[in-house]
Write a protein that holds these residues in place. Sequence first.
Motif, PDB file in Angstrom:
ATOM      1  N   GLY A 228      25.046  39.107  45.076  1.00 48.44           N
ATOM      2  CA  GLY A 228      26.003  38.872  45.918  1.00 48.44           C
ATOM      3  C   GLY A 228      27.083  37.949  45.188  1.00 48.44           C
ATOM      4  N   LEU A 229      28.989  38.433  45.445  1.00 50.46           N
ATOM      5  CA  LEU A 229      30.108  36.680  44.980  1.00 50.46           C
ATOM      6  C   LEU A 229      30.056  35.944  45.757  1.00 50.46           C
ATOM      7  CD1 LEU A 229      30.835  37.246  42.167  1.00 50.46           C
ATOM      8  CD2 LEU A 229      32.815  38.932  42.944  1.00 50.46           C
ATOM      9  N   TYR A 230      30.680  36.469  47.072  1.00 54.03           N
ATOM     10  CA  TYR A 230      31.149  35.702  48.089  1.00 54.03           C
ATOM     11  C   TYR A 230      30.187  35.202  48.697  1.00 54.03           C
ATOM     12  CZ  TYR A 230      35.602  35.946  45.271  1.00 54.03           C
ATOM     13  OH  TYR A 230      36.479  36.108  44.196  1.00 54.03           O
ATOM     14  N   GLU A 231      30.243  34.429  50.240  1.00 51.27           N
ATOM     15  CA  GLU A 231      30.249  34.107  51.008  1.00 51.27           C
ATOM     16  C   GLU A 231      30.763  34.491  52.214  1.00 51.27           C
ATOM     17  OE1 GLU A 231      27.245  31.060  54.330  1.00 51.27           O
ATOM     18  OE2 GLU A 231      26.633  31.276  52.243  1.00 51.27           O
ATOM     19  N   LYS A 249      45.104  41.633  60.809  1.00 50.19           N
ATOM     20  CA  LYS A 249      45.474  42.879  60.848  1.00 50.19           C
ATOM     21  C   LYS A 249      45.300  43.606  59.549  1.00 50.19           C
ATOM     22  CE  LYS A 249      48.244  42.078  65.239  1.00 50.19           C
ATOM     23  NZ  LYS A 249      50.056  41.986  65.799  1.00 50.19           N
ATOM     24  N   PHE A 250      45.328  42.319  58.408  1.00 51.12           N
ATOM     25  CA  PHE A 250      45.731  42.585  56.892  1.00 51.12           C
ATOM     26  C   PHE A 250      44.631  42.331  56.554  1.00 51.12           C
ATOM     27  CE2 PHE A 250      47.517  43.662  52.512  1.00 51.12           C
ATOM     28  CZ  PHE A 250      47.614  45.307  53.241  1.00 51.12           C
ATOM     29  N   PRO A 251      44.291  42.372  55.091  1.00 52.73           N
ATOM     30  CA  PRO A 251      43.504  40.959  54.472  1.00 52.73           C
ATOM     31  C   PRO A 251      44.563  40.407  53.939  1.00 52.73           C
ATOM     32  CG  PRO A 251      42.587  43.459  53.565  1.00 52.73           C
ATOM     33  CD  PRO A 251      43.665  43.935  54.284  1.00 52.73           C
ATOM     34  N   PRO A 252      43.804  38.841  53.558  1.00 56.22           N
ATOM     35  CA  PRO A 252      44.591  37.930  54.208  1.00 56.22           C
ATOM     36  C   PRO A 252      44.847  37.884  52.244  1.00 56.22           C
ATOM     37  CG  PRO A 252      42.126  36.905  54.966  1.00 56.22           C
ATOM     38  CD  PRO A 252      42.996  38.785  54.363  1.00 56.22           C
ATOM     39  N   TYR A 253      44.364  37.691  51.437  1.00 52.65           N
ATOM     40  CA  TYR A 253      45.108  38.106  49.749  1.00 52.65           C
ATOM     41  C   TYR A 253      43.931  39.183  48.997  1.00 52.65           C
ATOM     42  CZ  TYR A 253      41.056  34.895  51.437  1.00 52.65           C
ATOM     43  OH  TYR A 253      39.342  34.353  51.771  1.00 52.65           O
ATOM     44  N   GLY A 254      44.502  38.983  47.617  1.00 48.60           N
ATOM     45  CA  GLY A 254      43.700  39.665  47.086  1.00 48.60           C
ATOM     46  C   GLY A 254      42.583  38.646  45.975  1.00 48.60           C
ATOM     47  N   THR A 255      41.961  39.241  45.857  1.00 49.22           N
ATOM     48  CA  THR A 255      41.006  38.629  45.159  1.00 49.22           C
ATOM     49  C   THR A 255      41.190  37.977  44.201  1.00 49.22           C
ATOM     50  OG1 THR A 255      39.857  41.045  43.490  1.00 49.22           O
ATOM     51  CG2 THR A 255      38.731  40.187  45.597  1.00 49.22           C
ATOM     52  N   PHE A 256      40.208  37.047  43.364  1.00 44.90           N
ATOM     53  CA  PHE A 256      40.812  36.606  41.948  1.00 44.90           C
ATOM     54  C   PHE A 256      42.073  35.507  42.017  1.00 44.90           C
ATOM     55  CE2 PHE A 256      37.440  40.030  40.366  1.00 44.90           C
ATOM     56  CZ  PHE A 256      36.974  39.604  41.708  1.00 44.90           C
ATOM     57  N   THR A 257      42.427  34.763  43.401  1.00 45.43           N
ATOM     58  CA  THR A 257      43.618  34.663  43.460  1.00 45.43           C
ATOM     59  C   THR A 257      43.610  32.826  43.696  1.00 45.43           C
ATOM     60  OG1 THR A 257      44.252  35.211  45.430  1.00 45.43           O
ATOM     61  CG2 THR A 257      44.778  36.765  43.952  1.00 45.43           C
ATOM     62  N   LYS A 258      44.901  32.363  43.751  1.00 45.47           N
ATOM     63  CA  LYS A 258      44.891  30.774  44.142  1.00 45.47           C
ATOM     64  C   LYS A 258      44.629  30.532  46.049  1.00 45.47           C
ATOM     65  CE  LYS A 258      48.080  26.493  43.990  1.00 45.47           C
ATOM     66  NZ  LYS A 258      48.577  26.043  45.625  1.00 45.47           N
ATOM     67  N   GLU A 259      45.074  32.044  45.983  1.00 46.15           N
ATOM     68  CA  GLU A 259      44.660  32.314  47.455  1.00 46.15           C
ATOM     69  C   GLU A 259      43.503  32.503  48.024  1.00 46.15           C
ATOM     70  OE1 GLU A 259      49.261  32.774  46.963  1.00 46.15           O
ATOM     71  OE2 GLU A 259      47.399  34.055  45.791  1.00 46.15           O
ATOM     72  N   ARG A 269      47.801  31.776  61.416  1.00 47.02           N
ATOM     73  CA  ARG A 269      46.020  30.187  61.050  1.00 47.02           C
ATOM     74  C   ARG A 269      45.953  30.344  59.592  1.00 47.02           C
ATOM     75  NH1 ARG A 269      42.129  35.207  64.426  1.00 47.02           N
ATOM     76  NH2 ARG A 269      44.376  36.523  63.781  1.00 47.02           N
ATOM     77  N   LYS A 270      45.149  29.783  59.212  1.00 46.26           N
ATOM     78  CA  LYS A 270      45.026  28.984  58.431  1.00 46.26           C
ATOM     79  C   LYS A 270      43.292  29.851  58.484  1.00 46.26           C
ATOM     80  CE  LYS A 270      44.185  26.656  54.410  1.00 46.26           C
ATOM     81  NZ  LYS A 270      44.953  26.310  52.963  1.00 46.26           N
ATOM     82  N   ILE A 271      43.476  30.890  57.225  1.00 44.86           N
ATOM     83  CA  ILE A 271      42.891  31.731  56.908  1.00 44.86           C
ATOM     84  C   ILE A 271      41.816  31.217  55.355  1.00 44.86           C
ATOM     85  CG2 ILE A 271      42.011  34.018  55.886  1.00 44.86           C
ATOM     86  CD1 ILE A 271      43.238  33.944  58.160  1.00 44.86           C
ATOM     87  N   PRO A 272      40.372  30.824  55.448  1.00 44.26           N
ATOM     88  CA  PRO A 272      39.631  29.519  54.663  1.00 44.26           C
ATOM     89  C   PRO A 272      39.604  30.899  53.574  1.00 44.26           C
ATOM     90  CG  PRO A 272      38.269  30.624  56.088  1.00 44.26           C
ATOM     91  CD  PRO A 272      39.313  31.036  56.666  1.00 44.26           C
ATOM     92  N   GLY A 273      39.854  30.173  52.116  1.00 43.15           N
ATOM     93  CA  GLY A 273      39.150  30.442  50.850  1.00 43.15           C
ATOM     94  C   GLY A 273      38.030  30.990  50.770  1.00 43.15           C
ATOM     95  N   LEU A 274      37.940  31.862  49.734  1.00 44.94           N
ATOM     96  CA  LEU A 274      36.353  31.709  48.901  1.00 44.94           C
ATOM     97  C   LEU A 274      36.007  31.782  47.953  1.00 44.94           C
ATOM     98  CD1 LEU A 274      36.589  35.822  48.712  1.00 44.94           C
ATOM     99  CD2 LEU A 274      35.756  34.525  50.863  1.00 44.94           C
ATOM    100  N   GLY A 275      36.522  30.658  47.259  1.00 45.57           N
ATOM    101  CA  GLY A 275      36.032  29.985  46.374  1.00 45.57           C
ATOM    102  C   GLY A 275      36.024  30.269  45.178  1.00 45.57           C
ATOM    103  N   SER A 276      35.297  30.036  44.065  1.00 47.62           N
ATOM    104  CA  SER A 276      35.768  30.381  42.843  1.00 47.62           C
ATOM    105  C   SER A 276      34.173  31.931  42.463  1.00 47.62           C
ATOM    106  CB  SER A 276      35.328  29.176  42.143  1.00 47.62           C
ATOM    107  OG  SER A 276      34.713  30.218  40.547  1.00 47.62           O
ATOM    108  N   PRO A 277      34.696  32.048  41.935  1.00 48.46           N
ATOM    109  CA  PRO A 277      33.783  33.672  41.614  1.00 48.46           C
ATOM    110  C   PRO A 277      32.842  33.319  41.037  1.00 48.46           C
ATOM    111  CG  PRO A 277      35.365  34.427  40.301  1.00 48.46           C
ATOM    112  CD  PRO A 277      36.271  33.460  41.755  1.00 48.46           C
TER     113      PRO A 277
END
Length: 906
Positions: A228-231, A249-259, A269-277
């Motif tokens: 697994g990469l993310y929780e 309605k749409f994914p909030p961000y692209g992978t491996f970005t600041k967002e 609303r504030k969408i939480p990040g996934l953290g560092s991979p």
Amino acid sequence: MRFSFAFIPFLFISAFLFSQNRMVKTLQVPGRNEFCKIDTTGGYSVLPSGRRVTPVGTTLRITNDPFGLAVSPDGKRAVALHSGALSLIDATNPREALRIPDYAKTFTDPFKGATFLGAAFAPDSKIVYLSGGDKGNVIIFDTDKKEKIGEISLNQPVGNHLFEESFTSDLVLNAAKNELLVLDRAHFRMIRVDLATKQITASIPVGRQPFGLSLSPDKKYAFVANVGLYEYPLVPGVTPKNKDTMMLKFPPYGTFTKESIEGVEAEGRKIPGLGSPLVPEAMSVWMIDLMTNKVSGKFKTGNQIGEMIEEAEIVGGASPNSVAVGKRFAYVSNATNDNISVIDCQTRKITGHIALKVHPSINKYRGLMPFGMALTQDEKTLYVALLGFNAVAVVDLITRKVKGLIPTGWGPTKVKLSPDEKNLYVVSARGLGAGQNGGRGFIKPARGTYIGDIQLGTFQKVPLPSATELQKWTQQAIDNTFETVSLTDDGKNPLPPLPGARTSPIKYIVYVTKENRTYDEVLGQLSKGDTSLARYGTNVTVFSKKDTLRHVDVMPNHQRIAKQFAYSDNFYCDSDASIHGHHWMIGVIPNEWVEANSNHSSTFNAFSKAPGRRFPKATGAIDPEDYNETGGLWEALERKKLPFYSFGEGNEFAGVSEEWDHLEFGARQPVVFPLAKSVFDHTSRNYAGFDMNIPDWLRMDQFEKEFTEKWLTPKKGTKVDLPRVIALQLPNDHGAGVRPEAGYPYPHSFMADNDISLGRMLQFLSHTPYWKNMLVVITEDDPQGGVDHIDAHRSVLMLAGPYVKRGHVSHTHANFGSILKVIYNTLGVPYVNQYDATASLLQDFFTDKPDFTPYQMVIPDKRIFEVDKAMEIYKKTFDWKTAKPGPKMDDPDEQRREHYRQQNEN
């Protein structure tokens, strides 16, 4: 064919080769002039990829998709574990396999549909412990009595913590302690179970999505491979009651970005990040001290996301999946990197990596996908199942090099040594392929005709080879996979023989993917077809419970496009279902995580307390866990700085909601899943991808509107050019339950909607100024919905455009790799993986004498589909005077039921 040359580097070729009539050397599959076939008599079978398989030793065909394998301590029995089934095999003389449950229902079903990949024999060589997968249990099975004699639930309280919704992954037996070590991928933990009491004695947190488990020879340490990469978190504000209105309605961000790391404001609303991979929990191996039940080492194996390799950024995690442990070193198979990490168990450090190099011509590309492993007792040799190469690699651990290959079936998953180390046992997921699943004279087997049922796996018993035999087998494995093809390039064919060879007159490629149809269903009335299976052709009879319609044109645009332009009667999807297909079609080879999950039950629950339940698998999207090392098509185009755009491709994440009014993306998500960074900014926010509640005709409204605004009538003063690649999903030939009130009174109605929409799209494109330099590629992501008299993987491939030969039928064996080779060669983009580099070259489709005649659509029979009826709910109608010059995607169980329902109606 043996190789007698050193492969000429790409840049060298592009620099000097291409004046007229130059000899060019390409790599192509050996079966490029053959149709798929299965040979059980000792010859070779031809796979959908055009590769061949010639499994050595004694080969036994068994139930499809064996992902678990165990050999009894006395060496007499072997067990292969499938999805909801077990194969019991005499390991000493493997002549047949006993399937439990059997099709005659002689034996009671011990699994009730749920298993995964863990299997381990007890010391008595009779009792075997099996992973119950989605049911969160361990099945105790007596191979003498051939029945289940007990089970162990993982859903037990530990201290004050109550564990629910567990998912049993891999397991191993620690006979010295009379205990099982078991992975629970739902709760990201390893547990210890006392076999005498069946109680959990310890619950130890590990990394994300624990997948592979091994025990050190001294039984002091356990090693866990986490894939697994993310929780993935629940979208803020979403509850079971408001989920239909609060989902994203749409994914909030692209992978491996600041967002994606820190979070972002999206949709109010504030969408939480996934953290560092790169955190220790993500794609790693953890070492657990069984004396203390503490984690004593965390290892980030393989190549890491963000690093550079040969001027390409790594975007896919290593996907460590299996561990083989010796007295001093532990070896980890990193599927994405085609290498083996070496961990020093004493110093707790990674001491190096073993690159799995099999031939100079392809060593620069990835695609071997190392999976299961077996280590000899002297720890000098490691056997590695190469899921992507149809072979077992024999690795010399002294020199740390591959010294040979052992040919297997299609997609080897697990490999074991016999107790006396004289034989190797190998299981392969797809064996010799599927073969036909319908047509005149076809006799339906007991296992059924659905692609996931008819396609058998293989079990091999292979005596360990001598040096001479290994050399022979190595060459055989290479010859099965690719060969050097010399051809004369006169500089005229619009499809260059290699990327960067020369400039093609084709500048723009529109890549259209549809859903789930075989060749015979749609084009069976044409070349190499079976008219008895052409239920979606022209002038066919439509049967239903209420009436019978005769002389119906269901998909007339498909036949018109095929006849007016060009089509293949020898094209195959590499995929069985959408979970594979949407990976393959954009050049992402399904890794062991995708393959192991694709045919096993895994329940998604957005509101679960078990983090692993918020991510069992995507269907048509590509999850970050699935990414290949340097990506696929999107990343290749991005590296070349070529613009591209996606209409609806890759929107089917786990747990999405799909309704008639979800028009922005076609799906809304309750859990935070990202899109690949490369495509996030190049994806339409106003095109409905897979959603069977939305007409394809409405998608064409969306497509034409956005296309016109962006590239035909842009804002004044804006200089624009069409993206070099446009991907477009047109999914309604997937089919769904009939909805007469919505304009779909027959199953055929969905096909007609898809057909007229495809015709409209091609008519529209062929009247744009870009047409003179355009190529349109039309295909299916997978063939699982239907039947075919040559092979269940045979499907639709049509090419249209000015530089496509009119009225041409291509007999060249083609697959998704061939399509990608068309894109890469035409646009001058370097290949990404071994499947691209070795695919067949489809130059016969093209001509250097363009015909700019546009396409004019035809209208299917209005008795089965009326556009205006389907568009009533949207309050839209279509001005026909201008027409001139449901279900979730591919749940295997749903598709299996639909497949058999349709067969019963015809």
